[in-house]
Design a protein around this motif. Structure first.
Motif, PDB file in Angstrom:
ATOM      1  N   GLU A 157       5.078  36.347  30.780  1.00 41.30           N
ATOM      2  CA  GLU A 157       6.353  35.926  31.343  1.00 41.30           C
ATOM      3  C   GLU A 157       6.184  35.454  32.786  1.00 41.30           C
ATOM      4  OE1 GLU A 157       8.786  39.244  28.709  1.00 41.30           O
ATOM      5  OE2 GLU A 157       8.740  39.377  30.909  1.00 41.30           O
ATOM      6  N   GLU A 158       5.433  36.193  33.582  1.00 35.09           N
ATOM      7  CA  GLU A 158       5.215  35.799  34.977  1.00 35.09           C
ATOM      8  C   GLU A 158       4.417  34.510  35.076  1.00 35.09           C
ATOM      9  OE1 GLU A 158       3.967  38.694  37.765  1.00 35.09           O
ATOM     10  OE2 GLU A 158       5.053  40.338  36.817  1.00 35.09           O
ATOM     11  N   LEU A 159       3.424  34.356  34.221  1.00 37.83           N
ATOM     12  CA  LEU A 159       2.656  33.113  34.216  1.00 37.83           C
ATOM     13  C   LEU A 159       3.534  31.933  33.806  1.00 37.83           C
ATOM     14  CD1 LEU A 159      -0.720  34.294  32.615  1.00 37.83           C
ATOM     15  CD2 LEU A 159      -0.305  33.672  35.006  1.00 37.83           C
ATOM     16  N   LEU A 160       4.450  32.149  32.873  1.00 38.51           N
ATOM     17  CA  LEU A 160       5.347  31.084  32.438  1.00 38.51           C
ATOM     18  C   LEU A 160       6.285  30.674  33.572  1.00 38.51           C
ATOM     19  CD1 LEU A 160       6.429  29.240  30.257  1.00 38.51           C
ATOM     20  CD2 LEU A 160       7.822  31.131  29.394  1.00 38.51           C
ATOM     21  N   VAL A 161       6.775  31.636  34.334  1.00 40.46           N
ATOM     22  CA  VAL A 161       7.631  31.326  35.485  1.00 40.46           C
ATOM     23  C   VAL A 161       6.858  30.499  36.511  1.00 40.46           C
ATOM     24  CG1 VAL A 161       8.862  32.332  37.442  1.00 40.46           C
ATOM     25  CG2 VAL A 161       9.134  33.323  35.171  1.00 40.46           C
ATOM     26  N   ILE A 162       5.604  30.862  36.732  1.00 37.74           N
ATOM     27  CA  ILE A 162       4.783  30.127  37.701  1.00 37.74           C
ATOM     28  C   ILE A 162       4.585  28.683  37.258  1.00 37.74           C
ATOM     29  CG2 ILE A 162       2.469  29.954  38.696  1.00 37.74           C
ATOM     30  CD1 ILE A 162       2.333  32.993  38.695  1.00 37.74           C
ATOM     31  N   VAL A 163       4.241  28.488  35.994  1.00 37.80           N
ATOM     32  CA  VAL A 163       3.961  27.137  35.503  1.00 37.80           C
ATOM     33  C   VAL A 163       5.236  26.286  35.517  1.00 37.80           C
ATOM     34  CG1 VAL A 163       3.224  25.813  33.484  1.00 37.80           C
ATOM     35  CG2 VAL A 163       1.981  27.870  34.139  1.00 37.80           C
ATOM     36  N   ILE A 164       6.372  26.861  35.150  1.00 36.91           N
ATOM     37  CA  ILE A 164       7.629  26.106  35.192  1.00 36.91           C
ATOM     38  C   ILE A 164       7.946  25.676  36.618  1.00 36.91           C
ATOM     39  CG2 ILE A 164      10.118  26.290  34.868  1.00 36.91           C
ATOM     40  CD1 ILE A 164       9.621  28.003  32.438  1.00 36.91           C
ATOM     41  N   SER A 165       7.704  26.568  37.558  1.00 36.85           N
ATOM     42  CA  SER A 165       7.999  26.243  38.961  1.00 36.85           C
ATOM     43  C   SER A 165       7.115  25.119  39.493  1.00 36.85           C
ATOM     44  CB  SER A 165       7.834  27.490  39.829  1.00 36.85           C
ATOM     45  OG  SER A 165       6.475  27.894  39.895  1.00 36.85           O
ATOM     46  N   LEU A 166       5.929  24.945  38.918  1.00 36.08           N
ATOM     47  CA  LEU A 166       5.033  23.891  39.383  1.00 36.08           C
ATOM     48  C   LEU A 166       5.591  22.498  39.116  1.00 36.08           C
ATOM     49  CD1 LEU A 166       1.506  25.248  38.354  1.00 36.08           C
ATOM     50  CD2 LEU A 166       2.700  25.484  40.528  1.00 36.08           C
ATOM     51  N   PHE A 167       6.533  22.386  38.178  1.00 29.58           N
ATOM     52  CA  PHE A 167       7.148  21.084  37.904  1.00 29.58           C
ATOM     53  C   PHE A 167       8.035  20.619  39.056  1.00 29.58           C
ATOM     54  CE2 PHE A 167       5.897  22.159  33.619  1.00 29.58           C
ATOM     55  CZ  PHE A 167       5.637  20.938  33.028  1.00 29.58           C
ATOM     56  N   LEU A 168       8.372  21.519  39.976  1.00 32.15           N
ATOM     57  CA  LEU A 168       9.200  21.141  41.117  1.00 32.15           C
ATOM     58  C   LEU A 168       8.387  20.572  42.269  1.00 32.15           C
ATOM     59  CD1 LEU A 168      11.713  24.137  41.288  1.00 32.15           C
ATOM     60  CD2 LEU A 168      12.100  21.858  40.342  1.00 32.15           C
ATOM     61  N   ASP A 169       7.088  20.699  42.214  1.00 35.80           N
ATOM     62  CA  ASP A 169       6.238  20.215  43.295  1.00 35.80           C
ATOM     63  C   ASP A 169       5.901  18.752  43.046  1.00 35.80           C
ATOM     64  OD1 ASP A 169       4.428  19.780  45.308  1.00 35.80           O
ATOM     65  OD2 ASP A 169       3.387  21.685  45.038  1.00 35.80           O
ATOM     66  N   ARG A 170       6.356  17.883  43.942  1.00 35.79           N
ATOM     67  CA  ARG A 170       6.112  16.452  43.776  1.00 35.79           C
ATOM     68  C   ARG A 170       4.640  16.102  43.933  1.00 35.79           C
ATOM     69  NH1 ARG A 170       9.934  12.589  43.695  1.00 35.79           N
ATOM     70  NH2 ARG A 170      12.108  13.251  43.719  1.00 35.79           N
ATOM     71  N   GLN A 171       3.865  16.981  44.553  1.00 35.96           N
ATOM     72  CA  GLN A 171       2.437  16.709  44.689  1.00 35.96           C
ATOM     73  C   GLN A 171       1.718  16.771  43.337  1.00 35.96           C
ATOM     74  OE1 GLN A 171       0.734  18.289  48.747  1.00 35.96           O
ATOM     75  NE2 GLN A 171       1.976  19.903  47.845  1.00 35.96           N
ATOM     76  N   LEU A 172       2.342  17.390  42.338  1.00 36.71           N
ATOM     77  CA  LEU A 172       1.706  17.581  41.035  1.00 36.71           C
ATOM     78  C   LEU A 172       2.257  16.628  39.978  1.00 36.71           C
ATOM     79  CD1 LEU A 172       1.638  21.500  40.931  1.00 36.71           C
ATOM     80  CD2 LEU A 172      -0.098  19.932  41.816  1.00 36.71           C
ATOM     81  N   GLU A 173       2.945  15.570  40.395  1.00 38.12           N
ATOM     82  CA  GLU A 173       3.505  14.641  39.413  1.00 38.12           C
ATOM     83  C   GLU A 173       2.424  13.957  38.581  1.00 38.12           C
ATOM     84  OE1 GLU A 173       7.398  12.410  40.099  1.00 38.12           O
ATOM     85  OE2 GLU A 173       6.582  12.550  42.129  1.00 38.12           O
ATOM     86  N   GLY A 174       1.239  13.803  39.138  1.00 37.23           N
ATOM     87  CA  GLY A 174       0.153  13.179  38.389  1.00 37.23           C
ATOM     88  C   GLY A 174      -0.477  14.086  37.356  1.00 37.23           C
ATOM     89  N   LEU A 175      -0.045  15.341  37.284  1.00 42.66           N
ATOM     90  CA  LEU A 175      -0.634  16.318  36.354  1.00 42.66           C
ATOM     91  C   LEU A 175       0.349  16.716  35.268  1.00 42.66           C
ATOM     92  CD1 LEU A 175      -2.358  18.678  38.959  1.00 42.66           C
ATOM     93  CD2 LEU A 175      -3.282  16.627  37.898  1.00 42.66           C
ATOM     94  N   LEU A 176       1.296  15.845  34.936  1.00 44.83           N
ATOM     95  CA  LEU A 176       2.328  16.222  33.986  1.00 44.83           C
ATOM     96  C   LEU A 176       1.767  16.530  32.600  1.00 44.83           C
ATOM     97  CD1 LEU A 176       5.272  13.808  34.887  1.00 44.83           C
ATOM     98  CD2 LEU A 176       4.965  16.203  35.508  1.00 44.83           C
TER      99      LEU A 176
END
Length: 469
Positions: free
Chosen positions: A276-295
């Motif tokens: 559950e905690e790992l899932l929260v972390i990964v979902i939150s990474l979608f908010l970082d614009r620096q990671l748009e190339g890793l969709l």
């Protein structure tokens, strides 16, 4: 007939009609209005001068100047009032885009090497084999393993022996998570991806005693500067995000996390709370614009984590994840970004998307219990004809409410709720005028019309239901 004379058809009238006088443009710009205004004013003054010239008072240039000045003042006031109204309409035009700070300053790991790797049986077998011709010292052990790792020979030897020593597994995992050398971390990622892959019999190809644990992965993501957790306090020195881009090991972190989730049927590495905690972390990474190339990599890791839960534990775990996300993400375009990133069509993904929308709406309306009827009533109480209507918030509510009602099949048989929602969408699409310049008014009208069409299509595809009033 002389050669210089024109031919007969050249004497005829031209076939093309004469050019018509240019019509006045339908769109009249401000300069045109200004010219017409002063032109009409001067014509009035001329007429006034001619009339007064034949009268008793005669023509007076002072009266003409005074008349022009009065018209200029009146026109200037009109322009100022129009500008003030425009500013009021565009007061909220600076709506922030989606994007939330996820990473702060990264910390460099203190030690990269793993003690004991020099004494592994793999190196000793090389030293003991006289035919290979290797003369290794203990200090050369890690350097020799790095060469084997990059060249791919380490994986071949492990597959040949059918097992991975704990020291080798720990060493390769450390290289994957912390190495600044791209060759080492990519080679370590390929090594672990092959080691954790299943064969045709749905079993691991080699015996592994040391798996990547939750504590190791959590420690690594915190080392990368992860600060999404509300409990994490960031000092002033860490508040500035570096300009060198996202953490360089984040790709390998996502890949190893995804690989660990895909072998749950063989070996359950994470508990439900850890997943559950790992899932929260990964979902939150979608908010970082620096990671748009890793969709693509983010989407694969997200899907693996969602499918990691079995059916008996998913509903409770999904609720915990949705509540955790809703308490950390603001009610703006960020929450819509979170909901949109759940793109799976399986039951787990659709249920998570619905629960996320429900929890966001619950927090927004200040409800202690997530009651769909109360939320729907609160949304439908927003009058689009009201002068103080917040169209931006309404836009967010429309998207969230649509995901809540139609992402899962929980409300398929709730005809009263569905039809009430369709009626409200129809009102939003018809009661907002095309000339309404208020912020997000046109977007609400277009979104409501789009969602209404989707709701009608779902109704026709899902069978008969109550008619829309």
């Amino acid at each position: 007939m002389l050669l210089d004379e024109p031919l007969d058809f050249e004497k005829e009238d031209p076939l093309l009609p004469k050019a018509r006088p240019a019509k006045r443009k339908k769109v009249i710009e401000l300069d045109d209005l200004l010219e017409d205004f002063f032109a009409s004013g001067k014509d009035d003054l001329k007429a006034y001068g001619i009339e007064s010239k034949h009268g008793s008072k005669g023509y007076n240039s002072d009266d003409e100047d005074k008349k022009v000045k009065e018209k200029e003042i009146k026109f200037r006031k009109f322009v100022e009032e129009y500008e003030e109204q425009s500013k009021e309409l565009d007061a909220g035009d600076d709506v922030p885009q989606w994007g939330q700070r996820v990473f702060g300053c990264q910390k460099s790991p203190s030690v990269l090497s793993v003690t004991g790797v020099e004494n592994c049986q793999l190196l000793k077998s090389f030293c003991a084999n006289e035919h290979l011709g290797f003369d290794l010292n203990i200090e050369q052990g890690e350097g020799f393993l790095e060469g084997l790792l990059v060249d791919g020979w380490l994986l071949k030897l492990v597959l040949l022996h059918g097992s991975v020593e704990d020291s080798i597994a720990s060493w390769a995992l450390t290289k994957l998570l912390y190495s600044c050398n791209k060759k080492f971390r990519v080679a370590a990622s390929d090594f672990w991806d092959s080691v954790l892959s299943l064969n045709e019999a749905d079993k691991l190809s080699v015996d592994i005693g040391h798996f990547p644990s939750y504590s190791v992965l959590k420690s690594a993501i915190l080392n990368y500067g992860y600060i999404f957790d509300n409990c994490t306090e960031v000092s002033t020195s860490e508040s500035v995000i570096a300009d060198d881009g996202p953490p360089q090991n984040i790709i390998e972190w996502l890949k190893i996390t995804s690989a660990c989730c895909k072998i749950r049927n063989v070996h359950s590495i994470f508990s439900s709370s850890e997943a559950e905690e790992l899932l929260v972390i990964v979902i939150s990474l979608f908010l970082d614009r620096q990671l748009e190339g890793l969709l693509l990599i983010l989407g694969d890791c997200l899907s693996s984590l969602i499918l990691y839960f079995n059916s008996s534990e998913w509903e409770s775990s999904c609720l915990i994840v949705a509540q955790s996300i809703s308490q950390r993400v603001t009610m703006d375009l960020n929450c819509l970004r979170i909901v949109d990133c759940i793109t799976g069509t399986d039951y787990h993904s659709k249920f998570l998307r619905s629960q996320l929308a429900l929890q966001f709406l619950k927090v927004s309306f200040g409800l202690k219990v997530a009651n769909v009827e109360k939320i729907l009533k609160s949304v439908m109480s927003i009058n689009v004809k009201d002068k103080d209507c917040n169209f931006f918030s309404l836009y967010v509510y429309l998207v969230l409410m649509d995901n809540l009602l139609f992402s899962s099949d929980a409300f398929r048989d709730k005809h009263a709720i569905i039809n009430s929602w369709r009626n409200y969408l129809r009102n939003c699409s018809t009661q907002i005028g095309c000339t309404d310049w208020r912020l997000y008014a046109s977007k609400v009208r277009n979104k409501a019309s789009y969602l209404l069409q989707g709701a009608v299509l779902r109704r026709s595809a899902g069978g008969a239901s109550l008619p829309v009033q």
